[in-house]
Design an enzyme around this catalytic site. Structure first.
Site, mmCIF file in Angstrom:
data_model
loop_
_atom_site.group_PDB
_atom_site.id
_atom_site.type_symbol
_atom_site.label_atom_id
_atom_site.label_comp_id
_atom_site.label_asym_id
_atom_site.label_seq_id
_atom_site.Cartn_x
_atom_site.Cartn_y
_atom_site.Cartn_z
ATOM 1 N N ASP A 30 1.352 -0.925 0.015
ATOM 2 C CA ASP A 30 0.082 -0.153 0.068
ATOM 3 C C ASP A 30 0.994 1.558 -0.408
ATOM 4 O O ASP A 30 2.128 1.127 0.420
ATOM 5 C CB ASP A 30 -1.164 -0.087 1.262
ATOM 6 C CG ASP A 30 -1.290 1.301 1.315
ATOM 7 O OD1 ASP A 30 -2.308 1.726 1.006
ATOM 8 O OD2 ASP A 30 -1.969 1.531 2.447
ATOM 9 N N GLU A 89 -0.127 5.224 1.014
ATOM 10 C CA GLU A 89 -0.777 6.139 2.386
ATOM 11 C C GLU A 89 -0.381 5.098 3.060
ATOM 12 O O GLU A 89 -0.749 4.314 3.440
ATOM 13 C CB GLU A 89 -1.408 6.861 1.796
ATOM 14 C CG GLU A 89 -1.832 7.742 0.284
ATOM 15 C CD GLU A 89 -2.954 8.616 0.444
ATOM 16 O OE1 GLU A 89 -3.234 9.370 0.909
ATOM 17 O OE2 GLU A 89 -3.429 8.131 -0.604
ATOM 18 N N ARG A 127 -15.536 13.619 -1.010
ATOM 19 C CA ARG A 127 -14.731 14.752 -1.029
ATOM 20 C C ARG A 127 -14.796 16.067 -2.579
ATOM 21 O O ARG A 127 -14.459 16.981 -2.012
ATOM 22 C CB ARG A 127 -12.821 13.873 -1.556
ATOM 23 C CG ARG A 127 -12.529 13.431 -0.047
ATOM 24 C CD ARG A 127 -11.630 12.439 -0.099
ATOM 25 N NE ARG A 127 -11.182 11.758 0.614
ATOM 26 C CZ ARG A 127 -10.101 10.560 0.766
ATOM 27 N NH1 ARG A 127 -9.947 9.809 -0.630
ATOM 28 N NH2 ARG A 127 -9.766 10.437 1.677
ATOM 29 N N SER A 129 -2.349 1.036 -4.640
ATOM 30 C CA SER A 129 -3.345 2.138 -4.305
ATOM 31 C C SER A 129 -4.099 2.552 -4.539
ATOM 32 O O SER A 129 -4.515 3.069 -5.570
ATOM 33 C CB SER A 129 -1.484 3.664 -3.794
ATOM 34 O OG SER A 129 -2.898 4.365 -3.390
ATOM 35 N N ASP A 130 -5.124 2.971 -3.629
ATOM 36 C CA ASP A 130 -6.210 4.000 -4.010
ATOM 37 C C ASP A 130 -6.240 5.404 -4.453
ATOM 38 O O ASP A 130 -7.265 6.091 -5.386
ATOM 39 C CB ASP A 130 -7.389 3.675 -3.208
ATOM 40 C CG ASP A 130 -8.550 1.863 -3.433
ATOM 41 O OD1 ASP A 130 -8.489 1.359 -4.315
ATOM 42 O OD2 ASP A 130 -8.647 2.139 -2.234
ATOM 43 N N ASN A 170 -9.022 -1.300 3.866
ATOM 44 C CA ASN A 170 -9.005 -1.760 2.490
ATOM 45 C C ASN A 170 -7.609 -2.558 2.077
ATOM 46 O O ASN A 170 -7.497 -2.932 0.816
ATOM 47 C CB ASN A 170 -9.119 -0.666 1.668
ATOM 48 C CG ASN A 170 -8.126 0.473 1.129
ATOM 49 O OD1 ASN A 170 -7.351 0.347 1.916
ATOM 50 N ND2 ASN A 170 -8.217 1.235 0.659
#
Length: 200
Positions: free
Chosen positions: A8, A10, A47, A91-92, A156
């Protein structure tokens, strides 16, 4: 055996981008992450609504990202890991956010998503690469002959961690660690590197 490590981004290699932007812009609501809202689609739409309300676009977010550095030791960890095996960051986040950070990490491979940007720089939407991107990617890599080893910090990431030959929690929350006592949990890059090496 062909191994590939899936990490991942972040919370694992770099600080959370939205939290940094929430602080820089003084909009505390933007601190919500997948740790608070597991439904990513819902989170991103929310967001984008807040950015629109405040008249903020890609330029402002990229100015914040330019000031973010990888976590201390992250680049050295990645460099050593990449000398031993193949590594993909899954990553998302979005290409438009990740690129400056990839430069600081020595251009590792990243699979992520993409933002839809209007002429004036407004973020109008986003395009996800695929459904459940982390788990789907790990399964796809396994289907072409790779054994995966995965590490992440959030809800996630659990799918890819559990579907891998070896999977680890890294800098995760007390709650996630308590909910998943079967997953080894590490706080330092040295510990994570040692655990990955033991499975190569």
């Amino acid at each position: 055996m062909m191994n590939i490590v899936c990490l991942d981004l972040e919370g694992v290699l770099v600080p959370e981008i939205w939290i940094a932007f929430a602080e820089a812009s003084g909009i505390p609501e933007l601190k919500r992450t997948t740790r608070d809202e597991p439904d990513y689609d819902k989170l991103m739409k929310w967001r984008i609504g807040i950015l629109k309300e405040h008249g903020l676009g890609l330029k402002e977010i990229q100015e914040t990202i330019a000031k973010i550095d990888p976590m201390p030791g992250a680049k050295e960890f990645l460099d050593e890991l990449r000398s031993l095996t193949q590594v993909i960051i899954i990553s998302d986040t979005f290409t438009q956010f990740a690129t400056p950070l990839m430069k600081k990490l020595g251009w590792p491979t990243i699979f992520c998503n993409s933002l839809e940007i209007a002429e004036n720089g407004e973020i109008t939407g986003f395009k996800m690469r695929c459904e459940k991107s982390k788990l789907t990617t790990v399964k796809a890599l396994q289907s072409i002959g790779y054994e995966t080893i995965a590490a992440g910090d959030s809800h996630n990431d659990l799918g890819m961690i559990q579907a891998s030959k070896a999977g680890f929690l890294f800098k995760s929350t007390a709650q996630i660690k308590a909910d998943h006592p079967e997953l080894p949990a590490f706080e330092t890059y040295d510990e994570l590197l040692t655990a990955i090496k033991a499975n190569l």
